[in-house]
Design an enzyme around this catalytic site. Structure first.
Site, PDB file in Angstrom:
ATOM      1  N   ASN A 118      12.908   3.400 -12.453  1.00  0.00           N
ATOM      2  CA  ASN A 118      13.392   3.863 -11.144  1.00  0.00           C
ATOM      3  C   ASN A 118      14.131   2.795 -10.347  1.00  0.00           C
ATOM      4  O   ASN A 118      14.719   3.094  -9.311  1.00  0.00           O
ATOM      5  CB  ASN A 118      12.250   4.466 -10.297  1.00  0.00           C
ATOM      6  CG  ASN A 118      11.574   5.614 -11.010  1.00  0.00           C
ATOM      7  OD1 ASN A 118      12.241   6.574 -11.380  1.00  0.00           O
ATOM      8  ND2 ASN A 118      10.273   5.522 -11.254  1.00  0.00           N
ATOM      9  N   TYR A 160      11.940   0.175  -0.189  1.00  0.00           N
ATOM     10  CA  TYR A 160      12.595  -0.771  -1.107  1.00  0.00           C
ATOM     11  C   TYR A 160      13.896  -1.369  -0.562  1.00  0.00           C
ATOM     12  O   TYR A 160      14.476  -2.237  -1.214  1.00  0.00           O
ATOM     13  CB  TYR A 160      12.855  -0.076  -2.452  1.00  0.00           C
ATOM     14  CG  TYR A 160      11.575   0.392  -3.122  1.00  0.00           C
ATOM     15  CD1 TYR A 160      10.691  -0.525  -3.681  1.00  0.00           C
ATOM     16  CD2 TYR A 160      11.239   1.743  -3.174  1.00  0.00           C
ATOM     17  CE1 TYR A 160       9.515  -0.118  -4.277  1.00  0.00           C
ATOM     18  CE2 TYR A 160      10.057   2.170  -3.770  1.00  0.00           C
ATOM     19  CZ  TYR A 160       9.204   1.231  -4.318  1.00  0.00           C
ATOM     20  OH  TYR A 160       8.028   1.631  -4.900  1.00  0.00           O
ATOM     21  N   HIS A 181       7.426  -7.927  -6.996  1.00  0.00           N
ATOM     22  CA  HIS A 181       7.390  -6.583  -6.409  1.00  0.00           C
ATOM     23  C   HIS A 181       8.132  -6.633  -5.093  1.00  0.00           C
ATOM     24  O   HIS A 181       7.854  -7.520  -4.269  1.00  0.00           O
ATOM     25  CB  HIS A 181       5.959  -6.099  -6.193  1.00  0.00           C
ATOM     26  CG  HIS A 181       5.166  -6.120  -7.459  1.00  0.00           C
ATOM     27  ND1 HIS A 181       5.396  -5.223  -8.476  1.00  0.00           N
ATOM     28  CD2 HIS A 181       4.223  -6.966  -7.892  1.00  0.00           C
ATOM     29  CE1 HIS A 181       4.598  -5.519  -9.481  1.00  0.00           C
ATOM     30  NE2 HIS A 181       3.878  -6.574  -9.170  1.00  0.00           N
ATOM     31  N   ASN A 235      10.150  -7.351 -12.690  1.00  0.00           N
ATOM     32  CA  ASN A 235       9.583  -6.338 -11.802  1.00  0.00           C
ATOM     33  C   ASN A 235       9.303  -5.133 -12.707  1.00  0.00           C
ATOM     34  O   ASN A 235      10.210  -4.350 -12.993  1.00  0.00           O
ATOM     35  CB  ASN A 235      10.555  -5.962 -10.687  1.00  0.00           C
ATOM     36  CG  ASN A 235       9.927  -4.938  -9.748  1.00  0.00           C
ATOM     37  OD1 ASN A 235       8.889  -4.349 -10.064  1.00  0.00           O
ATOM     38  ND2 ASN A 235      10.547  -4.724  -8.595  1.00  0.00           N
TER      39      ASN A 235
HETATM   40  C1  DHK Z   1       8.279  -0.861  -7.652  1.00  0.00           C
HETATM   41  C2  DHK Z   1       7.839   0.335  -8.096  1.00  0.00           C
HETATM   42  O1  DHK Z   1       8.674   1.203  -8.623  1.00  0.00           O
HETATM   43  C3  DHK Z   1       6.429   0.744  -7.952  1.00  0.00           C
HETATM   44  O2  DHK Z   1       6.009   1.591  -8.998  1.00  0.00           O
HETATM   45  C4  DHK Z   1       5.487  -0.430  -7.825  1.00  0.00           C
HETATM   46  C5  DHK Z   1       7.363  -1.925  -7.190  1.00  0.00           C
HETATM   47  C6  DHK Z   1       6.016  -1.404  -6.780  1.00  0.00           C
HETATM   48  C7  DHK Z   1       8.029  -2.815  -6.159  1.00  0.00           C
HETATM   49  O3  DHK Z   1       7.523  -2.963  -5.044  1.00  0.00           O
HETATM   50  O4  DHK Z   1       9.068  -3.400  -6.484  1.00  0.00           O
HETATM   51  O5  DHK Z   1       4.207   0.026  -7.488  1.00  0.00           O
END
Ligand code: DHK
Length: 144
Positions: free
Chosen positions: A11, A23, A100, A74
């Site tokens: 993702n 994000y 993360h 990550n």
């Molecule tokens: C990114 C993701 O897609 C989540 O599944 C993780 C991580 C956290 C991030 O904070 O970069 O739990």
């Protein structure tokens, strides 16, 4: 010139569009440009990759054996589920820093456990995409 591999899990191809309140608005291309500049200034290079496939990520870790000076990863959701990714990282001899973007410890309890942390030299969480640059600075220090 040492090469540092920056791996991204599922993702994260949608970084910048996906839940920007969590994000942020920056994309993986922005991360790549910032890290390439930082690495270049230190006489190193980076390769940034992303996959939604656990198998592909594992293959890239295997390829890094004996070639990459360090891995920044990550693992996204695979952080919390993947013994296979953990095992793959244990086949790699160099430093590993886990990133993360969000502060996983402030989120759902299923995000609090990481298999990858059992292998990583360091973990950076909750610093947004700047976490990649922080991780790169750490890898550059570790590889001298
Ligand atoms: C990114 C993701 O897609 C989540 O599944 C993780 C991580 C956290 C991030 O904070 O970069 O739990």
């Amino acid at each position: 010139m040492p090469e540092i591999l920056i791996l991204n899990g599922p993702n994260l191809n949608l970084l910048g569009k996906r839940q920007p309140e969590i994000y942020g608005h920056e994309t993986l291309a922005d991360v790549e440009a910032a890290c390439a500049a930082l690495a270049g200034a230190a006489g190193a290079s980076i390769t940034l990759r992303q996959s939604n496939s656990e198998a592909e990520l594992i293959g890239w870790i295997h390829e890094a054996r004996g070639t990459a000076a360090g891995i920044i990863i990550n693992p996204a959701a695979f952080t919390h589920t993947s013994v296979a990714l953990y095992d793959a990282l244990n086949t790699y001899e160099g430093p590993v820093i886990e990133v993360h973007i969000s502060n996983v410890h402030k989120r759902e309890s299923f995000r609090h456990h990481s298999y990858v942390s059992l292998r990583a030299e360091g973990v950076i969480a909750g610093c947004g995409v700047q976490g990649y640059e922080l991780a790169l600075a750490r890898v550059l220090r570790l590889i001298g």
